[in-house]
Structure formats: structure tokens, C-alpha cells
Motif scaffolding. Structure first.
Motif, mmCIF file in Angstrom:
data_model
loop_
_atom_site.group_PDB
_atom_site.id
_atom_site.type_symbol
_atom_site.label_atom_id
_atom_site.label_comp_id
_atom_site.label_asym_id
_atom_site.label_seq_id
_atom_site.Cartn_x
_atom_site.Cartn_y
_atom_site.Cartn_z
ATOM 1 N N LYS A 1 0.823 -1.203 0.000
ATOM 2 C CA LYS A 1 0.000 0.000 0.000
ATOM 3 C C LYS A 1 0.860 1.258 0.000
ATOM 4 C CE LYS A 1 -4.031 1.862 2.414
ATOM 5 N NZ LYS A 1 -4.900 1.729 3.597
ATOM 6 N N GLN A 2 2.042 1.174 0.615
ATOM 7 C CA GLN A 2 2.949 2.320 0.666
ATOM 8 C C GLN A 2 3.943 2.341 -0.500
ATOM 9 O OE1 GLN A 2 2.325 4.646 3.019
ATOM 10 N NE2 GLN A 2 0.638 3.301 3.634
ATOM 11 N N GLY A 3 3.911 1.310 -1.330
ATOM 12 C CA GLY A 3 4.791 1.270 -2.500
ATOM 13 C C GLY A 3 6.116 0.580 -2.292
ATOM 14 N N TYR A 4 6.298 -0.110 -1.138
ATOM 15 C CA TYR A 4 7.556 -0.818 -0.871
ATOM 16 C C TYR A 4 7.450 -2.250 -1.399
ATOM 17 C CZ TYR A 4 8.182 3.140 2.289
ATOM 18 O OH TYR A 4 8.273 4.401 2.824
ATOM 19 N N ASN A 5 7.478 -2.386 -2.706
ATOM 20 C CA ASN A 5 7.182 -3.663 -3.341
ATOM 21 C C ASN A 5 8.221 -4.740 -3.079
ATOM 22 O OD1 ASN A 5 4.731 -2.829 -4.679
ATOM 23 N ND2 ASN A 5 6.023 -1.605 -6.036
ATOM 24 N N GLU A 6 9.499 -4.373 -3.149
ATOM 25 C CA GLU A 6 10.548 -5.370 -2.969
ATOM 26 C C GLU A 6 10.499 -5.979 -1.573
ATOM 27 O OE1 GLU A 6 10.934 -2.330 -4.014
ATOM 28 O OE2 GLU A 6 11.960 -2.290 -5.957
ATOM 29 N N GLU A 7 10.348 -5.126 -0.557
ATOM 30 C CA GLU A 7 10.297 -5.615 0.817
ATOM 31 C C GLU A 7 9.057 -6.476 1.041
ATOM 32 O OE1 GLU A 7 10.584 -3.946 5.423
ATOM 33 O OE2 GLU A 7 10.757 -2.561 3.718
ATOM 34 N N ALA A 8 7.933 -6.068 0.452
ATOM 35 C CA ALA A 8 6.698 -6.844 0.601
ATOM 36 C C ALA A 8 6.856 -8.235 0.004
ATOM 37 C CB ALA A 8 5.544 -6.112 -0.075
ATOM 38 N N LEU A 9 7.436 -8.325 -1.179
ATOM 39 C CA LEU A 9 7.625 -9.627 -1.821
ATOM 40 C C LEU A 9 8.597 -10.485 -1.021
ATOM 41 C CD1 LEU A 9 6.964 -11.462 -4.185
ATOM 42 C CD2 LEU A 9 8.832 -10.376 -5.482
ATOM 43 N N ALA A 10 9.626 -9.872 -0.462
ATOM 44 C CA ALA A 10 10.589 -10.618 0.356
ATOM 45 C C ALA A 10 9.915 -11.210 1.591
ATOM 46 C CB ALA A 10 11.742 -9.700 0.771
ATOM 47 N N ILE A 11 9.018 -10.460 2.210
ATOM 48 C CA ILE A 11 8.333 -10.942 3.410
ATOM 49 C C ILE A 11 7.329 -12.030 3.061
ATOM 50 C CG2 ILE A 11 6.763 -10.267 5.278
ATOM 51 C CD1 ILE A 11 8.214 -7.503 5.180
ATOM 52 N N LEU A 12 6.579 -11.857 1.969
ATOM 53 C CA LEU A 12 5.662 -12.911 1.532
ATOM 54 C C LEU A 12 6.411 -14.205 1.253
ATOM 55 C CD1 LEU A 12 3.333 -10.918 -0.894
ATOM 56 C CD2 LEU A 12 2.662 -11.969 1.279
ATOM 57 N N SER A 13 7.584 -14.067 0.648
ATOM 58 C CA SER A 13 8.426 -15.224 0.369
ATOM 59 C C SER A 13 8.861 -15.902 1.670
ATOM 60 C CB SER A 13 9.654 -14.781 -0.434
ATOM 61 O OG SER A 13 10.644 -15.792 -0.462
ATOM 62 N N ALA A 14 9.222 -15.098 2.667
ATOM 63 C CA ALA A 14 9.672 -15.646 3.951
ATOM 64 C C ALA A 14 8.527 -16.319 4.698
ATOM 65 C CB ALA A 14 10.286 -14.532 4.797
ATOM 66 N N ILE A 15 7.349 -15.717 4.666
ATOM 67 C CA ILE A 15 6.196 -16.305 5.351
ATOM 68 C C ILE A 15 5.856 -17.672 4.765
ATOM 69 C CG2 ILE A 15 3.703 -16.074 5.737
ATOM 70 C CD1 ILE A 15 4.177 -13.027 5.928
ATOM 71 N N ASP A 16 5.878 -17.765 3.435
ATOM 72 C CA ASP A 16 5.572 -19.033 2.761
ATOM 73 C C ASP A 16 6.762 -19.989 2.760
ATOM 74 O OD1 ASP A 16 3.087 -18.090 2.248
ATOM 75 O OD2 ASP A 16 3.351 -17.820 0.097
ATOM 76 N N ASP A 17 7.953 -19.469 3.088
ATOM 77 C CA ASP A 17 9.194 -20.236 3.011
ATOM 78 C C ASP A 17 9.414 -20.774 1.601
ATOM 79 O OD1 ASP A 17 11.573 -21.167 3.985
ATOM 80 O OD2 ASP A 17 10.752 -22.983 4.882
ATOM 81 N N LYS A 18 9.181 -19.905 0.633
ATOM 82 C CA LYS A 18 9.392 -20.226 -0.773
ATOM 83 C C LYS A 18 10.214 -19.106 -1.398
ATOM 84 C CE LYS A 18 4.925 -22.620 -1.234
ATOM 85 N NZ LYS A 18 3.590 -22.600 -1.890
ATOM 86 N N PRO A 19 10.886 -19.371 -2.502
ATOM 87 C CA PRO A 19 11.670 -18.318 -3.144
ATOM 88 C C PRO A 19 10.765 -17.238 -3.725
ATOM 89 C CG PRO A 19 11.614 -20.284 -4.510
ATOM 90 C CD PRO A 19 11.019 -20.671 -3.190
#
Length: 515
Positions: free
Chosen positions: A251-269
Motif C-alpha cells: 500500500k505504501q509502494g515498498y514492493n521489494e520488501e513486501a515480496l521478500a516478506i511474503l516469500s519468507a512467510i511461505d518459506d518459498k523463493p
């Protein structure tokens, strides 16, 4: 930030997202640069470990909530608390003190109300983590002020301050945890927070009981209040090491960090199709629902396709009916209620602590059933059970024999069990699920404010009500529970298994769908 045109076009054309999400649907940067940015923003924990720490810190926040709810229950009638605050002593010479006694308990909810309402403006500006941190710091200040109080007025102000911090936390923690959870396990995770409320309640009862015997020292009540600072330090210390909500980051435009966290939550690349599909889905939701931080609170009152007003109103009503079941009649006044059933000071505190312990154990039922039975069934069963137990308490109160008092004590345990099953964690889970990302922070601020408003109303009237209509107080709550059943049945759609981006239609048995 708006979604890429290719994403919007595909969504309109196919009616759903393709699992094969292309990198150009996510960023305008070169692939190597974008992936390097994502990798540099990966949180320190991943997978199960990250989800466990998230659940633990969120749970500590709600343990604080429960602790503050229960700690005053036994302190009110302690000799040292009464010596310091004679305004809470209710006797034949001071019948008006029933109102003052209720007020010193209930004023905490006013602080919580203002803390929750402040999230309308600061929630999306600070983000979830910083809001929780600020709330924790304010709670520490309030706890110090309470512990060092020497007058009724000082204690009232201190409880308002503590409540303000708790209001910030309770209107943020459920959103934060929900936004960092899978749809398949989100219900059980948030219900775990409800269990932590009862853990805090139970801890406060047993600590109150342990300190009760310090009859010659003000530590009898100062220690129980001060111990909450330990939990507050754990919460603000832990939240500093956790990632921000990926939905808030998008929502704030921090796309890279958001994708990194989603990846970590799912434990997937980050390159995993499901991770990228979730990311694009969040961006679509943000684009479709607008951005309140750049817009207006008028978004909360929109109808149309988004049905923002209906969603926000449902969350507000959900939190209100949670309180109207009468749970805080028991939580805040457990020791007083058992004393009214003929128990002495020691026995009433032991039974109150056992009541809280059983409440804690019963809360695990909701964790097990929430994603199996769904939200609506648990709400209906819990409300029906609360209605029945309140009605029986009223009947037995009218009979008022020794046997009736024993059965009444057992029924207070039964009431907690039904409430734990249907409403304990539900009031925090359901409002976070029913609203979209564009209005989630302000809508949850309003729903949490609703909780604290009705919490204050219930806690404030209980003391005077028992003084004037006695067992009739239980009858009032029996009627309220009876009225809640049709409200849930006709107006509360099922949210089990739905993503927070609302990929499925939410439809109650009757009435229009919430799309």
C-alpha cells in the motif's frame, strides 16, 4: 500504487489471476536489479520459525489485554487497595460508591476507546509494527503511573493512559497478524490471540490471589499491577525484530520488501508462482479499493461494488455484540460475583482463579474448530450457550438457596466456555477478515472503538445494576444474547477460507453478497 495494466486486463478478461505471474507484472525494474533488492530485504526468519515468532509476539500483546482485564477483579476488595482508595468501598453508609468502584474499572475502556480511534489517523501512517511499539511504550508509562498511585484521581488518569496504549495495540495486532498469515490457518492463528487473552486473565487472577495474603503492605495491589510491565517489554522488544505487514508495504509502494516478506512467510523463493500471485493479488486489491492515507475517511461510507460501509459496519456490530454477551460482567467482577454467592475472601479468589484457568483451557476449542466449523456456526453456538447460562443464573438468583448458589458458580464456568468457543477471539478475527485492505486500518480502529465503548458501558453499569436489580442483571444479558442470534444469522457472512483480498464471494444464508 495502481496495478499494472496487464494485470488488470488479465483479471477482467479471465475473472481470476493466472498462477503464471510474469516478472513484468510486478515491477518496471530490470529482473536482476529487482531480485537483488528483494533478496536484500529478506527478514531474519523464514517459514515456521517466522510464523511462530509472529504468533508469540501477537499473543503477548493480547496477554496484556487479558491481564489488564482481570487484574482489578480481586484488587477491588483487597484491604490495602481499599485503604489507599476508600472511594471503592461499597457499604450501607456509602451506596453511591458502587458507581465509583465501577468507574475506576471502566475508565480503562475510555482510554482504550481513544487509543483505538487514534488509529483512524496514525495506523496507516506509522504502519503496523511502529503502532504496536508506540502502544507498548504508552502502556509502560501507564503501568508505572498505576503502580505509584496514591489517590483515586491519579489511578483514574493512570488507567486512561494504560488504556490508550492498549487501544492502539488491540486495533492493530489482529490486522498485523491476519495480514501475515495464510488464509487456511489465519483463523486458528487469530483465535490463538483469544487464548492469550484468557492466559493473561488467568495469570492476573492467580497473582492477585498470591498477593492477597500481604494484608499489611500496599504491595498487595502494587505488585500485580507492576508485573504487566514485563509483558510490555517483551512485546516492544520482540516487535522490533519482526517484519512489517506485506500488505501495508504494498500500500505504501515498498514492493521489494513486501515480496521478500511474503516469500519468507511461505518459506518459498520470491520467484515462486504462488508467492508472486499473492503479491499481485495484493496490488490489485490496493488499486481497486483506493488508498485512505491519500484519500478520505469517506471511503468507509462507500457502497457500490466495494461495499466498504457494509463491511465496516459489520465489524463494528461484531465487536459490540461480543461485549453485549456480558463477558466482562464475569471477567472484571469474578471475585465480587463469587463473594455474592456466599464465599469468603480466600475462597472467592481461588474459585475466580480456577474460573479463569478453565476459561483459558476452553479457549483451545475455538482454535481447533474455527477453520473446521467456520465462523458463523461458532458464533451462533456460543451466543445460544451464553443466553441459556445467563437465563439460568437469573432464575437461580431469584431462588437464592445454598444449592442454587453452588449451581450458579458452576454456570459461571459454563458461560466462559460458551463465550470462549463463540466470541473470545472472533471479535478480533472477524472484523480483520471482513474488510478490504484499503480500509482495514481505519475500519479496525472503528470496530475496536466499538468494542471499548460497549465494554465501558457493560463494566460501568454492572456494579450499580447488581445493587438495584440484583439477579435481574443476568436477565438483561440473557435477553441481549437472545437478540444477537438473529443478527448473526441474517447479517454475518462466512469468511472461513477466504483470502484477505476477497477472491471469493462472502454470502450469508440470506441477503446480498459481500463481494
Amino acid at each position: 500504487m495502481s496495478a499494472p495494466s496487464s494485470v488488470a486486463h488479465d483479471s477482467e478478461k479471465q475473472g481470476k489471476r493466472s498462477p503464471d505471474v510474469r516478472l513484468e507484472d510486478i515491477t518496471d525494474k530490470p529482473a536482476s536489479e529487482f531480485e537483488a533488492d528483494v533478496a536484500s530485504r529478506a527478514p531474519r526468519w523464514r517459514g515456521r520459525k517466522l510464523r511462530t515468532v509472529l504468533a508469540f509476539i501477537a499473543g503477548v500483546g493480547f496477554t496484556l489485554f487479558g491481564y489488564d482485564q482481570g487484574v482489578m477483579s480481586a484488587l477491588l476488595t483487597g484491604n490495602q487497595f481499599e485503604a489507599t482508595f476508600p472511594e471503592v468501598v461499597v457499604d450501607s453508609a456509602h451506596p453511591n460508591h458502587a458507581t465509583l468502584q465501577s468507574f475506576i474499572v471502566a475508565i480503562y475502556e475510555i482510554g482504550c476507546l481513544f487509543g483505538a480511534l487514534s488509529n483512524l489517523w496514525i495506523g496507516d501512517r506509522l504502519g503496523r509494527r511502529r503502532t504496536i511499539f508506540v502502544g507498548g511504550v504508552i502502556m509502560i508509562i501507564g503501568a508505572v503511573l498505576q503502580t505509584t498511585s496514591y489517590s483515586y484521581a491519579q489511578m483514574v488518569v493512570a488507567r486512561i493512559v494504560t488504556g490508550f496504549g492498549n487501544g492502539l495495540n488491540t486495533s492493530t495486532v489482529p490486522s498485523y497478524h491476519a495480514e501475515c498469515s495464510h488464509a487456511s490457518s489465519r483463523g486458528s492463528f487469530i483465535m490463538f490471540e483469544g487464548t492469550m487473552i484468557t492466559l493473561g486473565l488467568t495469570l492476573s487472577y492467580w497473582i492477585d490471589f498470591a498477593c492477597y495474603f500481604a494484608t499489611g503492605s500496599p504491595l498487595q495491589w502494587r505488585i500485580p499491577i507492576a508485573l504487566q510491565i514485563i509483558l510490555e517489554l517483551i512485546m516492544i522488544g520482540g516487535i522490533m525484530f519482526l517484519p512489517e505487514s506485506p500488505r501495508w508495504l504494498v500500500k505504501q509502494g515498498y514492493n521489494e520488501e513486501a515480496l521478500a516478506i511474503l516469500s519468507a512467510i511461505d518459506d518459498k523463493p520470491p520467484t515462486d508462482p504462488e508467492v508472486r500471485a499473492t503479491f499481485v493479488g495484493i496490488r490489485e486489491a490496493v488499486a481497486a479499493e483506493g488508498d485512505l492515507s491519500k484519500g478520505s475517511l469517506k471511503e468507509l461510507f462507500r457502497g457500490g461494488r466495494s461495499q466498504n460501509f457494509r463491511r465496516a459496519a459489520t465489524g463494528v456490530v461484531c465487536q459490540a455484540v461480543q461485549q453485549l454477551t456480558g463477558i466482562n460482567l464475569v471477567s472484571y467482577y469474578a471475585t465480587v460475583l463469587f463473594q455474592r454467592l456466599g464465599m469468603n475472601g480466600v475462597d472467592s479468589r481461588i474459585v475466580a482463579a480456577c474460573n479463569g484457568t478453565e476459561y483459558f483451557m476452553a479457549s483451545f476449542l475455538a482454535i481447533y474448530f474455527i477453520d473446521r466449523a467456520g465462523r458463523r456456526k461458532l458464533m451462533l453456538i456460543g451466543t445460544a450457550g451464553c443466553c441459556l447460562t445467563m437465563a439460568l443464573l437469573a432464575i437461580l438468583g431469584a431462588i437464592d438457596t445454598t444449592a442454587a448458589q453452588v449451581v450458579s458458580a458452576v454456570l459461571l464456568f459454563g458461560f466462559n466456555t460458551f463465550f470462549a468457543l463463540g466470541w473470545l477471539g472472533m471479535g478480533w478475527l472477524y472484523p480483520a477478515e471482513i474488510v478490504g485492505i484499503g480500509i482495514r486500518a481505519p475500519a479496525n480502529a472503528l470496530s475496536t472503538a466499538s468494542n471499548w465503548t460497549f465494554n465501558f458501558l457493560v463494566v460501568m453499569i454492572v456494579g450499580p445494576a447488581f445493587n438495584s436489580i440484583n439477579w435481574g442483571t443476568y436477565l438483561v444479558f440473557a435477553v441481549l444474547n437472545f437478540l444477537i442470534v438473529p443478527v448473526v444469522y441474517f447479517f454475518f457472512p462466512e469468511t472461513a477460507g477466504r483470502s484477505l483480498e476477497g477472491e471469493k464471494t462472502l454470502r450469508p444464508p440470506s441477503g446480498p453478497a459481500v463481494s
